[in-house]
Design a protein around this motif. Structure first.
Motif, PDB file in Angstrom:
ATOM      1  N   SER A  17       3.579  10.872   8.378  1.00 24.36           N
ATOM      2  CA  SER A  17       4.609   9.823   7.844  1.00 24.36           C
ATOM      3  C   SER A  17       5.921   8.744   8.793  1.00 24.36           C
ATOM      4  O   SER A  17       5.230   8.434   8.213  1.00 24.36           O
ATOM      5  CB  SER A  17       5.374  11.648   7.175  1.00 24.36           C
ATOM      6  OG  SER A  17       5.739  12.286   8.131  1.00 24.36           O
ATOM      7  N   GLU A  63      -1.585   4.789   4.521  1.00 25.13           N
ATOM      8  CA  GLU A  63      -1.080   4.479   3.097  1.00 25.13           C
ATOM      9  C   GLU A  63      -3.017   4.488   2.323  1.00 25.13           C
ATOM     10  O   GLU A  63      -3.173   5.508   1.184  1.00 25.13           O
ATOM     11  CB  GLU A  63      -1.112   3.184   2.528  1.00 25.13           C
ATOM     12  CG  GLU A  63       0.460   3.049   3.186  1.00 25.13           C
ATOM     13  CD  GLU A  63       1.468   1.117   3.015  1.00 25.13           C
ATOM     14  OE1 GLU A  63       0.633   0.775   3.122  1.00 25.13           O
ATOM     15  OE2 GLU A  63       2.511   1.623   3.184  1.00 25.13           O
ATOM     16  N   ALA A  76      -2.181  14.497   2.649  1.00 22.46           N
ATOM     17  CA  ALA A  76      -1.985  13.707   2.464  1.00 22.46           C
ATOM     18  C   ALA A  76      -0.465  13.371   1.494  1.00 22.46           C
ATOM     19  O   ALA A  76       0.710  13.391   0.703  1.00 22.46           O
ATOM     20  CB  ALA A  76      -2.868  13.464   1.031  1.00 22.46           C
ATOM     21  N   TYR A  77      -0.706  15.143   0.602  1.00 24.17           N
ATOM     22  CA  TYR A  77       0.843  14.598   0.240  1.00 24.17           C
ATOM     23  C   TYR A  77       2.314  15.694   0.470  1.00 24.17           C
ATOM     24  O   TYR A  77       2.746  15.337   0.716  1.00 24.17           O
ATOM     25  CB  TYR A  77       0.755  16.536  -0.990  1.00 24.17           C
ATOM     26  CG  TYR A  77      -0.219  16.141  -2.000  1.00 24.17           C
ATOM     27  CD1 TYR A  77       0.025  15.515  -2.841  1.00 24.17           C
ATOM     28  CD2 TYR A  77      -1.493  16.074  -2.346  1.00 24.17           C
ATOM     29  CE1 TYR A  77      -0.893  15.836  -4.208  1.00 24.17           C
ATOM     30  CE2 TYR A  77      -2.907  16.273  -3.626  1.00 24.17           C
ATOM     31  CZ  TYR A  77      -1.806  15.965  -4.312  1.00 24.17           C
ATOM     32  OH  TYR A  77      -1.952  15.121  -5.407  1.00 24.17           O
ATOM     33  N   GLY A  88       0.840  16.522   8.136  1.00 20.68           N
ATOM     34  CA  GLY A  88       1.652  15.474   7.374  1.00 20.68           C
ATOM     35  C   GLY A  88       2.553  14.659   7.854  1.00 20.68           C
ATOM     36  O   GLY A  88       3.079  13.644   7.666  1.00 20.68           O
ATOM     37  N   ARG A 138      -4.728  11.688  -2.573  1.00 18.23           N
ATOM     38  CA  ARG A 138      -3.578  11.882  -3.646  1.00 18.23           C
ATOM     39  C   ARG A 138      -4.741  11.657  -5.356  1.00 18.23           C
ATOM     40  O   ARG A 138      -4.312  11.896  -6.459  1.00 18.23           O
ATOM     41  CB  ARG A 138      -2.607  11.493  -3.559  1.00 18.23           C
ATOM     42  CG  ARG A 138      -1.770  11.833  -2.491  1.00 18.23           C
ATOM     43  CD  ARG A 138      -0.666  11.636  -2.032  1.00 18.23           C
ATOM     44  NE  ARG A 138       0.610  11.535  -3.075  1.00 18.23           N
ATOM     45  CZ  ARG A 138       1.483  10.698  -3.689  1.00 18.23           C
ATOM     46  NH1 ARG A 138       1.589   9.375  -3.697  1.00 18.23           N
ATOM     47  NH2 ARG A 138       2.251  11.365  -4.521  1.00 18.23           N
ATOM     48  N   ALA A 173       2.386  14.369   3.461  1.00 22.05           N
ATOM     49  CA  ALA A 173       2.637  13.412   4.303  1.00 22.05           C
ATOM     50  C   ALA A 173       3.580  11.789   3.234  1.00 22.05           C
ATOM     51  O   ALA A 173       4.951  12.015   3.498  1.00 22.05           O
ATOM     52  CB  ALA A 173       1.905  12.664   4.182  1.00 22.05           C
ATOM     53  N   GLU A 174       3.573  12.049   2.512  1.00 21.17           N
ATOM     54  CA  GLU A 174       4.431  11.334   1.142  1.00 21.17           C
ATOM     55  C   GLU A 174       5.646  12.050   1.089  1.00 21.17           C
ATOM     56  O   GLU A 174       7.377  12.066   0.900  1.00 21.17           O
ATOM     57  CB  GLU A 174       3.819  11.433  -0.102  1.00 21.17           C
ATOM     58  CG  GLU A 174       2.768  10.259  -0.210  1.00 21.17           C
ATOM     59  CD  GLU A 174       3.823   9.452   0.048  1.00 21.17           C
ATOM     60  OE1 GLU A 174       4.338   8.776  -0.819  1.00 21.17           O
ATOM     61  OE2 GLU A 174       2.554   8.117   1.042  1.00 21.17           O
ATOM     62  N   TYR A 229      -4.969   6.554   3.552  1.00 23.49           N
ATOM     63  CA  TYR A 229      -6.204   8.125   3.324  1.00 23.49           C
ATOM     64  C   TYR A 229      -4.729   7.956   2.278  1.00 23.49           C
ATOM     65  O   TYR A 229      -6.070   9.762   1.557  1.00 23.49           O
ATOM     66  CB  TYR A 229      -5.683   8.072   4.800  1.00 23.49           C
ATOM     67  CG  TYR A 229      -5.837   9.886   4.962  1.00 23.49           C
ATOM     68  CD1 TYR A 229      -6.600  10.340   4.829  1.00 23.49           C
ATOM     69  CD2 TYR A 229      -4.640  10.600   4.795  1.00 23.49           C
ATOM     70  CE1 TYR A 229      -6.562  11.702   4.763  1.00 23.49           C
ATOM     71  CE2 TYR A 229      -4.262  11.414   4.411  1.00 23.49           C
ATOM     72  CZ  TYR A 229      -5.309  12.508   5.037  1.00 23.49           C
ATOM     73  OH  TYR A 229      -5.701  13.574   4.717  1.00 23.49           O
ATOM     74  N   VAL A 230      -3.744   8.268   2.123  1.00 22.65           N
ATOM     75  CA  VAL A 230      -3.201   9.194   1.112  1.00 22.65           C
ATOM     76  C   VAL A 230      -2.829   8.502  -0.179  1.00 22.65           C
ATOM     77  O   VAL A 230      -3.679  10.149  -1.124  1.00 22.65           O
ATOM     78  CB  VAL A 230      -1.243   8.649   1.182  1.00 22.65           C
ATOM     79  CG1 VAL A 230      -1.138   9.086   0.746  1.00 22.65           C
ATOM     80  CG2 VAL A 230      -1.298   9.526   2.347  1.00 22.65           C
ATOM     81  N   TRP A 231      -3.524   7.523  -0.573  1.00 26.77           N
ATOM     82  CA  TRP A 231      -4.005   6.734  -1.786  1.00 26.77           C
ATOM     83  C   TRP A 231      -5.159   7.533  -2.345  1.00 26.77           C
ATOM     84  O   TRP A 231      -5.490   8.175  -3.577  1.00 26.77           O
ATOM     85  CB  TRP A 231      -3.968   6.280  -1.507  1.00 26.77           C
ATOM     86  CG  TRP A 231      -4.698   4.870  -3.250  1.00 26.77           C
ATOM     87  CD1 TRP A 231      -4.212   5.002  -4.512  1.00 26.77           C
ATOM     88  CD2 TRP A 231      -5.947   4.707  -3.247  1.00 26.77           C
ATOM     89  NE1 TRP A 231      -5.201   4.778  -4.904  1.00 26.77           N
ATOM     90  CE2 TRP A 231      -6.259   3.842  -4.352  1.00 26.77           C
ATOM     91  CE3 TRP A 231      -7.354   4.541  -2.256  1.00 26.77           C
ATOM     92  CZ2 TRP A 231      -7.519   3.922  -5.298  1.00 26.77           C
ATOM     93  CZ3 TRP A 231      -8.525   3.672  -3.051  1.00 26.77           C
ATOM     94  CH2 TRP A 231      -8.537   3.273  -3.925  1.00 26.77           C
TER      95      TRP A 231
END
Length: 225
Positions: free
Chosen positions: A37, A64, A109-110, A33, A71, A112-113, A66-68
């Protein structure tokens, strides 16, 4: 009391599985993460070579996406896809490794945000001050930025860590014998809610320990104002 003692070994074995998934997920997802980030925070630099700029833009877009993706879809679906779907294209995991793989990708992913928000909260003037002091980029991150980011993100991180303890019960869908599954089996076999009550107590004890650890860590960062 005798009944509680008789089911305790099964519950403890399930607890061991739950803690294993929890610990390995943290070990894998927190550093991943952090790396993600950094990619999310990339900004074009003046005079940067166009090929390098294009590469980082593509990398940021991939991160982005991947995170989308992770999540935006349920962790339960991701577990099913990793264990039952990936073998259709020749990628096979055993049950435990499939769980760890899905959990690490999801929680990274979480995180990273969360880290992105922490980096964004650090004033840009501090980067400029570090440059004036002739600190390298790595020294700036290590001594100036990361300690502040950790203090900022600790409450959010603590919430995600506690959620991870509870989310670990989802591994039942791929046949792993975690704590909740052990309780469900005992409840169905003996027609009593006592095993589930004990499961609840064990979860509460685990979250109590994690909450206490979080508070201690937050106090250790109290000197950052």
């Amino acid at each position: 009391m005798a009944y509680m003692i008789s089911i305790l070994p099964a519950l403890l074995a399930g607890t061991k599985m739950t803690l294993g998934v929890f610990a390995l997920t943290l070990v894998g997802s927190i550093p991943l993460g952090m790396v993600l980030s950094v990619g999310l925070m990339h900004r074009d630099q003046p005079g940067e070579f166009w090929l390098k700029k294009w590469f980082f833009k593509c990398l940021k877009a991939i991160i982005e996406a991947y995170v989308w993706l992770f999540r935006g879809t349920p962790l339960l679906l991701q577990l099913i896809f990793v264990f039952y779907g990936l073998p259709l294209i020749g990628i096979v995991f055993d049950r435990f490794n499939a769980a760890i793989f899905a959990f690490v990708l999801n929680y990274a992913a979480y995180f990273a945000e969360i880290y992105r928000g922490g980096f964004g909260a650090v004033a840009t003037g501090q980067f400029e001050a570090a440059t004036v002091l002739n600190l390298t980029r790595w020294q700036t991150l290590r001594y100036v930025v990361i300690p502040q980011v950790l203090k900022i993100v600790l409450p959010s991180m603590g919430n995600e860590v506690i959620n991870l303890v509870k989310d670990s019960s989802l591994v039942y869908v791929i046949g792993l014998g975690d704590l909740l599954r052990a309780g469900n089996i005992a409840t169905a076999r003996d027609v009593t809610l006592l095993p589930l009550a004990l499961v609840g107590v064990i979860y509460l004890l685990m979250t109590l320990v994690l909450t206490f650890a979080q508070r201690r860590i937050e106090k250790s960062f109290a000197y950052f104002k």
